[in-house]
Design an enzyme around this catalytic site. Structure first.
Site, short mmCIF file in Angstrom:
data_model
loop_
_atom_site.label_atom_id
_atom_site.label_comp_id
_atom_site.label_asym_id
_atom_site.label_seq_id
_atom_site.Cartn_x
_atom_site.Cartn_y
_atom_site.Cartn_z
N LYS A 1 1.01 4.06 -2.92
CA LYS A 1 0.61 5.45 -2.64
C LYS A 1 1.78 6.42 -2.87
CE LYS A 1 -3.72 4.75 -1.58
NZ LYS A 1 -4.79 5.22 -2.47
N TYR B 1 0.84 -1.21 0.00
CA TYR B 1 0.00 0.00 0.00
C TYR B 1 0.87 1.26 0.00
CZ TYR B 1 -3.89 3.00 1.59
OH TYR B 1 -4.85 3.98 1.71
P1 NDP Z 1 -13.30 2.04 1.03
O1 NDP Z 1 -12.76 0.67 1.16
O2 NDP Z 1 -14.39 2.51 1.95
O3 NDP Z 1 -13.77 2.32 -0.47
C1 NDP Z 1 -12.94 1.99 -1.55
C2 NDP Z 1 -13.77 2.01 -2.80
O4 NDP Z 1 -12.94 1.59 -3.91
C3 NDP Z 1 -14.94 1.03 -2.74
O5 NDP Z 1 -16.07 1.59 -3.34
C4 NDP Z 1 -14.40 -0.13 -3.55
O6 NDP Z 1 -15.37 -0.96 -4.12
C5 NDP Z 1 -13.64 0.59 -4.63
N1 NDP Z 1 -12.76 -0.32 -5.34
C6 NDP Z 1 -11.89 -1.20 -4.81
N2 NDP Z 1 -11.27 -1.88 -5.79
C7 NDP Z 1 -11.77 -1.43 -6.95
C8 NDP Z 1 -11.52 -1.75 -8.30
N3 NDP Z 1 -10.64 -2.67 -8.66
N4 NDP Z 1 -12.21 -1.08 -9.26
C9 NDP Z 1 -13.13 -0.13 -8.91
N5 NDP Z 1 -13.40 0.21 -7.65
C10 NDP Z 1 -12.73 -0.44 -6.67
O7 NDP Z 1 -12.03 2.99 1.15
P2 NDP Z 1 -11.86 4.50 1.65
O8 NDP Z 1 -13.04 5.30 1.32
O9 NDP Z 1 -11.36 4.45 3.03
O10 NDP Z 1 -10.62 4.91 0.73
C11 NDP Z 1 -10.76 5.61 -0.50
C12 NDP Z 1 -9.39 5.98 -1.00
O11 NDP Z 1 -8.73 6.77 -0.01
C13 NDP Z 1 -8.48 4.75 -1.22
O12 NDP Z 1 -7.65 4.99 -2.33
C14 NDP Z 1 -7.65 4.70 0.03
O13 NDP Z 1 -6.44 4.06 -0.17
C15 NDP Z 1 -7.48 6.18 0.32
N6 NDP Z 1 -7.17 6.49 1.70
C16 NDP Z 1 -7.98 6.09 2.73
C17 NDP Z 1 -7.66 6.41 4.04
C18 NDP Z 1 -8.50 6.00 5.20
O14 NDP Z 1 -8.05 6.20 6.33
N7 NDP Z 1 -9.71 5.48 5.02
C19 NDP Z 1 -6.46 7.18 4.34
C20 NDP Z 1 -5.68 7.55 3.19
C21 NDP Z 1 -6.03 7.22 1.93
P3 NDP Z 1 -16.14 -2.11 -3.22
O15 NDP Z 1 -17.10 -1.32 -2.39
O16 NDP Z 1 -16.77 -2.98 -4.23
O17 NDP Z 1 -15.07 -2.77 -2.43
#
Ligand code: NDP
Length: 251
Positions: free
Chosen positions: A163, A159
């Site tokens: 990132k 990860y």
């Molecule tokens: P979630 O797991 O809540 O949501 C991630 C979303 O991405 C889901 O809708 C998921 O779909 C979708 N997804 C995953 N794989 C794919 C794929 N192959 N194609 C299309 N869509 C996909 O994550 P967060 O909201 O927490 O995170 C969102 C972004 O922010 C991510 O990039 C994460 O790395 C980044 N981030 C998050 C932090 C945190 O603390 N939460 C901190 C820093 C960065 P599905 O629902 O089907 O799984």
């Protein structure tokens, strides 16, 4: 490039049906933009539920089933958005996954899965939208990186590498398209209260809060506000930047 009000803008949020992506989709649609949410099959229902919560803005949210880890799917989704809505003004690369293990225990599959979704996915999406944005002489791209890409994190080599790579991708594409009216920026959230964080062991969440000077998790809406700012036409002189949104966890 003709100036347009945000309400006439069209764009894409990957993984935009829940968590941080859901908050971004909501804010953009409430501000009047047409938002194409790209997600996996199980996101379709979530996207419809999200749309039903958008008072008066439901018709501005459109779902396109897309695995961002597959280049052809990204190309097809971008072509469909263009066909149906006529332009693509912004792209938010938000979809992301975790497969945590220390390097000694991490499988090659776990390494590759995270790199594929979190780094190749944004590359595929940027590649798929760039010609359109160049023709329009306008575009706004925001990549959702992470504090982990800046500071590293125990058990998250895949990860953190993805990132950190996303920051390199952001700066390079920013350079390549700076003359074309297109900006490319990243945000690096700290620990934000979403399903992804809730999947962490409780002790790890408590530890993250304790180590955050702000003494709390961030809210998805707080990330969405910064993304919305960067997507604005008026933010045209900001490019190649990385915005920390982490309550002071990393400066
Ligand atoms: P979630 O797991 O809540 O949501 C991630 C979303 O991405 C889901 O809708 C998921 O779909 C979708 N997804 C995953 N794989 C794919 C794929 N192959 N194609 C299309 N869509 C996909 O994550 P967060 O909201 O927490 O995170 C969102 C972004 O922010 C991510 O990039 C994460 O790395 C980044 N981030 C998050 C932090 C945190 O603390 N939460 C901190 C820093 C960065 P599905 O629902 O089907 O799984």
């Amino acid at each position: 490039m003709d100036s347009l009000p945000f309400a006439q803008r069209v764009g894409i949020v990957t993984g935009g049906s829940r968590g941080i992506g859901g908050a971004i989709t909501t804010l953009l649609a409430e501000d009047g933009a047409t938002v194409a949410v790209l997600g996996l099959p199980e996101d379709r229902e979530r996207a419809h539920r999200l749309a039903s919560l958008l008072n008066g803005a439901a018709s501005r949210l459109h779902f396109y089933e897309t695995d961002v880890a597959v280049y052809n799917r990204c190309q097809e989704a971008v072509a469909a958005v263009l066909r149906e809505h006529g332009r693509i003004d912004f792209l938010v690369n938000n979809a992301g996954i975790t497969r945590d293990h220390t390097v000694r225990k991490m499988t090659v599959e776990e390494w590759e899965a995270v790199l594929r979704v979190n780094l190749s996915g944004p590359f595929f999406m940027i590649k798929a939208v760039l010609d359109t944005m160049i023709q329009q002489e306008y575009g706004r791209i925001v990549n959702i990186s992470s504090v982990v890409g800046e500071a590293g994190n125990f058990g998250q080599a895949n990860y953190a590498a993805a990132k950190a790579g996303l920051i390199g991708l952001t700066k390079t594409v920013a350079l390549e398209v700076a003359k074309r009216g297109i900006t490319v920026n990243a945000v690096a959230p700290g620990f934000i209260d979403t399903d992804m964080t809730r999947a962490m062991p409780l002790a790890a969440i408590e530890n993250a809060i304790e180590q955050t000077p702000g003494q709390r998790l961030g809210r998805p809406e707080e990330v969405a506000e910064v993304v919305r700012f960067l997507l604005d036409e008026r933010s045209g002189y900001i490019t190649g930047a990385v915005y920390n949104i982490n309550g002071g966890w990393y400066m």
